[in-house]
Design a protein around this motif. Structure first.
Motif, PDB file in Angstrom:
ATOM      1  N   PRO A 192       0.642  -1.086  -0.260  1.00  0.00           N
ATOM      2  CA  PRO A 192       0.037  -0.090   0.106  1.00  0.00           C
ATOM      3  C   PRO A 192       1.021   1.370   0.103  1.00  0.00           C
ATOM      4  CG  PRO A 192      -0.659  -1.490   1.614  1.00  0.00           C
ATOM      5  CD  PRO A 192       0.378  -2.239   1.216  1.00  0.00           C
ATOM      6  N   ALA A 193       0.238   2.175  -0.752  1.00  0.00           N
ATOM      7  CA  ALA A 193       0.995   3.408  -0.723  1.00  0.00           C
ATOM      8  C   ALA A 193       0.160   4.988  -0.799  1.00  0.00           C
ATOM      9  CB  ALA A 193       2.015   3.558  -1.973  1.00  0.00           C
ATOM     10  N   THR A 194       0.611   5.964  -0.046  1.00  0.00           N
ATOM     11  CA  THR A 194      -0.093   7.000  -0.253  1.00  0.00           C
ATOM     12  C   THR A 194       0.602   8.051  -1.179  1.00  0.00           C
ATOM     13  OG1 THR A 194      -0.723   7.159   2.143  1.00  0.00           O
ATOM     14  CG2 THR A 194      -0.719   9.205   1.046  1.00  0.00           C
ATOM     15  N   LEU A 195      -0.013   8.301  -2.234  1.00  0.00           N
ATOM     16  CA  LEU A 195       0.613   8.822  -3.426  1.00  0.00           C
ATOM     17  C   LEU A 195       0.371  10.509  -3.250  1.00  0.00           C
ATOM     18  CD1 LEU A 195      -0.775   6.598  -6.130  1.00  0.00           C
ATOM     19  CD2 LEU A 195       1.118   6.429  -4.838  1.00  0.00           C
ATOM     20  N   LEU A 196       1.427  11.128  -2.886  1.00  0.00           N
ATOM     21  CA  LEU A 196       1.363  12.641  -2.615  1.00  0.00           C
ATOM     22  C   LEU A 196       1.928  13.254  -3.795  1.00  0.00           C
ATOM     23  CD1 LEU A 196       0.947  14.748  -0.084  1.00  0.00           C
ATOM     24  CD2 LEU A 196       3.445  14.519   0.424  1.00  0.00           C
ATOM     25  N   VAL A 197       1.174  14.314  -4.018  1.00  0.00           N
ATOM     26  CA  VAL A 197       1.624  14.970  -5.240  1.00  0.00           C
ATOM     27  C   VAL A 197       2.995  15.987  -4.652  1.00  0.00           C
ATOM     28  CG1 VAL A 197       0.906  16.992  -6.713  1.00  0.00           C
ATOM     29  CG2 VAL A 197      -0.565  15.006  -6.389  1.00  0.00           C
ATOM     30  N   ALA A 198       3.962  15.981  -5.155  1.00  0.00           N
ATOM     31  CA  ALA A 198       5.041  16.797  -4.836  1.00  0.00           C
ATOM     32  C   ALA A 198       5.283  18.123  -5.979  1.00  0.00           C
ATOM     33  CB  ALA A 198       6.331  16.188  -4.834  1.00  0.00           C
ATOM     34  N   GLY A 199       4.418  17.850  -6.963  1.00  0.00           N
ATOM     35  CA  GLY A 199       4.720  19.005  -8.046  1.00  0.00           C
ATOM     36  C   GLY A 199       4.192  18.497  -9.300  1.00  0.00           C
ATOM     37  N   VAL A 205       2.515  14.688 -13.308  1.00  0.00           N
ATOM     38  CA  VAL A 205       2.393  14.997 -11.889  1.00  0.00           C
ATOM     39  C   VAL A 205       3.859  14.302 -11.246  1.00  0.00           C
ATOM     40  CG1 VAL A 205       1.190  14.337  -9.791  1.00  0.00           C
ATOM     41  CG2 VAL A 205      -0.214  14.930 -11.970  1.00  0.00           C
ATOM     42  N   LEU A 206       4.522  14.938 -10.191  1.00  0.00           N
ATOM     43  CA  LEU A 206       5.545  14.504  -9.516  1.00  0.00           C
ATOM     44  C   LEU A 206       4.966  13.838  -8.222  1.00  0.00           C
ATOM     45  CD1 LEU A 206       8.136  17.470 -10.182  1.00  0.00           C
ATOM     46  CD2 LEU A 206       7.744  15.248 -11.615  1.00  0.00           C
ATOM     47  N   ILE A 207       5.080  12.481  -8.196  1.00  0.00           N
ATOM     48  CA  ILE A 207       4.647  11.807  -7.053  1.00  0.00           C
ATOM     49  C   ILE A 207       5.514  11.425  -5.801  1.00  0.00           C
ATOM     50  CG2 ILE A 207       3.385  10.004  -6.274  1.00  0.00           C
ATOM     51  CD1 ILE A 207       1.952  10.019  -9.035  1.00  0.00           C
ATOM     52  N   ASP A 208       5.384  11.706  -4.654  1.00  0.00           N
ATOM     53  CA  ASP A 208       6.345  11.310  -3.919  1.00  0.00           C
ATOM     54  C   ASP A 208       5.660  10.254  -2.768  1.00  0.00           C
ATOM     55  OD1 ASP A 208       8.308  11.113  -1.808  1.00  0.00           O
ATOM     56  OD2 ASP A 208       7.755  12.885  -0.728  1.00  0.00           O
ATOM     57  N   PRO A 209       5.583   9.041  -3.293  1.00  0.00           N
ATOM     58  CA  PRO A 209       4.756   8.067  -2.461  1.00  0.00           C
ATOM     59  C   PRO A 209       5.276   7.608  -1.150  1.00  0.00           C
ATOM     60  CG  PRO A 209       6.424   6.817  -4.080  1.00  0.00           C
ATOM     61  CD  PRO A 209       6.561   8.502  -4.151  1.00  0.00           C
ATOM     62  N   THR A 210       4.428   7.530  -0.162  1.00  0.00           N
ATOM     63  CA  THR A 210       4.886   6.781   1.081  1.00  0.00           C
ATOM     64  C   THR A 210       4.388   5.519   1.171  1.00  0.00           C
ATOM     65  OG1 THR A 210       4.722   9.020   2.071  1.00  0.00           O
ATOM     66  CG2 THR A 210       4.810   7.075   3.638  1.00  0.00           C
ATOM     67  N   PHE A 211       5.219   4.455   1.545  1.00  0.00           N
ATOM     68  CA  PHE A 211       4.829   3.024   1.299  1.00  0.00           C
ATOM     69  C   PHE A 211       4.817   2.612   2.678  1.00  0.00           C
ATOM     70  CE2 PHE A 211       7.395   3.781  -2.553  1.00  0.00           C
ATOM     71  CZ  PHE A 211       6.524   3.642  -3.439  1.00  0.00           C
ATOM     72  N   ASP A 212       3.629   1.595   2.587  1.00  0.00           N
ATOM     73  CA  ASP A 212       3.371   0.780   4.002  1.00  0.00           C
ATOM     74  C   ASP A 212       3.669  -0.453   3.591  1.00  0.00           C
ATOM     75  OD1 ASP A 212       2.598  -0.227   6.385  1.00  0.00           O
ATOM     76  OD2 ASP A 212       0.338  -0.170   5.720  1.00  0.00           O
ATOM     77  N   MET A 213       5.269  -0.933   4.305  1.00  0.00           N
ATOM     78  CA  MET A 213       5.986  -2.286   3.727  1.00  0.00           C
ATOM     79  C   MET A 213       5.197  -3.298   4.526  1.00  0.00           C
ATOM     80  SD  MET A 213       8.091  -1.298   1.696  1.00  0.00           S
ATOM     81  CE  MET A 213       9.218  -0.105   1.106  1.00  0.00           C
ATOM     82  N   PRO A 214       4.713  -4.423   3.727  1.00  0.00           N
ATOM     83  CA  PRO A 214       4.136  -5.704   4.671  1.00  0.00           C
ATOM     84  C   PRO A 214       5.110  -6.519   5.233  1.00  0.00           C
ATOM     85  CG  PRO A 214       4.166  -5.912   2.161  1.00  0.00           C
ATOM     86  CD  PRO A 214       4.624  -4.426   2.318  1.00  0.00           C
ATOM     87  N   VAL A 215       6.435  -6.206   4.605  1.00  0.00           N
ATOM     88  CA  VAL A 215       7.709  -6.916   5.407  1.00  0.00           C
ATOM     89  C   VAL A 215       8.655  -5.997   5.599  1.00  0.00           C
ATOM     90  CG1 VAL A 215       9.359  -8.600   4.861  1.00  0.00           C
ATOM     91  CG2 VAL A 215       7.200  -8.814   4.114  1.00  0.00           C
ATOM     92  N   ASP A 216       9.319  -6.045   6.779  1.00  0.00           N
ATOM     93  CA  ASP A 216      10.463  -5.096   6.922  1.00  0.00           C
ATOM     94  C   ASP A 216      11.729  -5.464   6.636  1.00  0.00           C
ATOM     95  OD1 ASP A 216       8.753  -3.248   8.548  1.00  0.00           O
ATOM     96  OD2 ASP A 216       8.818  -4.602  10.492  1.00  0.00           O
ATOM     97  N   VAL A 217      12.273  -4.850   5.730  1.00  0.00           N
ATOM     98  CA  VAL A 217      13.454  -5.078   5.109  1.00  0.00           C
ATOM     99  C   VAL A 217      14.729  -3.954   5.492  1.00  0.00           C
ATOM    100  CG1 VAL A 217      14.819  -5.431   3.093  1.00  0.00           C
ATOM    101  CG2 VAL A 217      12.594  -6.382   3.225  1.00  0.00           C
ATOM    102  N   THR A 218      15.930  -4.452   5.922  1.00  0.00           N
ATOM    103  CA  THR A 218      16.908  -3.411   6.434  1.00  0.00           C
ATOM    104  C   THR A 218      18.134  -3.806   5.707  1.00  0.00           C
ATOM    105  OG1 THR A 218      15.823  -3.281   8.663  1.00  0.00           O
ATOM    106  CG2 THR A 218      18.352  -2.392   8.190  1.00  0.00           C
TER     107      THR A 218
END
Length: 376
Positions: free
Chosen positions: A157-164, A237-250
């Motif tokens: 899942p991602a929130t698709l924020l407009v950056a410009g 549209v320039l998009i700055d997505p914020t992702f909700d990772m289902p698995v944590d990867v470092t």
């Protein structure tokens, strides 16, 4: 114990003769020349030198810590290696290339010497370069994680924020910064991939309706699409997505920056999260940026990376299709290059190499993009 010589005896050593003026002149000249050469060798030059840098196995460890750590899902061991490749550079701010370094670069087949302004932007400090490279590395790790999880069938899942917006497109003046894209022609946008898939069905010039959340309220915005570079429609549209990772990867990495390790990071994540031992003992190196959609992008320094991969024992190299024109004629002996344009292609190549079925994999040819069987 030796006795001191008796000055009155015939055993007294003769006094040393003074140096002749000619000998003194020659000695001084030789010392002066040696000093001058030493100074000249160390003097900075207006050149940058790119040479093969270190490689890192993304399936291995760094100072005792696994480079890729996953929590929230079962992981599996691999017997192969997946090596990211790098370029070592001199000539940047605060690290000038000496005459000796430039001469060495000119005579090294795997190095390239370029005017410094072609490599480093003017009026940029080393601190600014380091910050930029670090930011690109962090971004590449996130993009690689999204692409790998999507390739494995996870929903991200991602929130698709407009950056410009892109200047000159119909979106300019219609969409605002901090708008959130929530639907495309009435279809909800739960993640970035849905937007990509929806846009793939649109012809350039077609009008689409973007639904955005603006100040908490839904707003429908009609936008006329344009053609993007490489074909296909874009909404501008320039998009700055914020992702909700289902698995944590470092991902742990040392002093390596930039975005070019994305493809190998993504492959490493895929390998760790699948039970199959895809590489199966093979040593595979590669490079390429990785988009969240799984597209492998071009990078710089491909020739140096090929040389570094072979130096560190790799037998295979995954090269971005867009870099093929730089690969042809510069592949080290003992290294086989496979051309890849997407993460899915890179994954299939890794599996074929591990299974010993790599004979028909595409490679780079003289026309820089035509698939043909790899050569031994």
């Amino acid at each position: 114990m030796l006795d001191a010589p008796d000055p009155s005896s015939d055993d007294v050593l003769p006094e040393p003769r003074p140096l002749a003026p000619r000998s003194m002149t020659l000695t001084a000249a030789m010392l002066g020349t040696a000093t001058l050469l030493a100074v000249l060798v160390l003097l900075p030059t207006p050149y940058a030198v790119n040479s093969p840098g270190p490689t890192r196995d993304v399936l291995g460890e760094l100072d005792g810590t696994p480079m890729i750590q996953v929590s929230g899902a079962e992981t599996f061991d691999s017997t192969g290696e997946l090596r990211l490749t790098t370029v070592s550079s001199t000539g940047g701010p605060g690290y000038p290339t000496s005459i000796l370094g430039a001469l060495t670069g000119w005579f090294e087949a795997s190095s390239v010497v370029l005017p410094v302004e072609q490599v480093y932007p003017p009026d940029v400090s080393q601190e600014q370069l380091d910050e930029s490279n670090e930011a690109e590395m962090v971004s590449s790790q996130e993009d690689a994680t999204v692409a790998a999880l999507t390739e494995l069938g996870y929903e991200v899942p991602a929130t698709l924020l407009v950056a410009g917006t892109v200047e000159g497109t119909d979106a300019e003046g219609k969409l605002e910064e901090n708008d959130v894209l929530v639907a495309f022609d009435g279809t909800p946008l739960p993640d970035y991939q849905t937007l990509v898939d929806d846009l793939a069905d649109v012809e350039p010039g077609q009008t689409v309706t973007l639904t955005v959340r603006r100040h908490g309220q839904p707003v429908d915005v009609p936008v006329v699409t344009t053609e993007r570079e490489g074909g296909g429609a874009q909404i501008g549209v320039l998009i700055d997505p914020t992702f909700d990772m289902p698995v944590d990867v470092t991902i742990s990495i040392d002093d390596i920056g930039g975005p070019s390790a994305g493809t190998m990071f993504a492959l490493g994540i895929v390998d760790k999260l699948t039970a199959a031992d895809e590489a199966d003992g093979e040593h595979i190196a590669g490079t390429g940026t990785m988009d969240v959609t799984g597209e492998v992008g071009p990078i710089g320094g491909i020739r140096q990376k090929l040389a570094g991969a072979r130096r560190d024992g790799a037998a295979w190299f995954l090269a971005p299709a867009a870099n093929c024109d730089e690969v042809v004629g510069h592949v080290p002996d003992g290294l086989r290059v496979v051309r890849v344009a997407t993460l899915h292609e890179a994954r299939e190549a890794m599996e074929a190499i591990g299974a010993g079925e790599a004979g028909d994999l595409p490679t780079c040819t003289a026309d820089a993009g035509t698939a043909s069987p790899s050569e031994g």
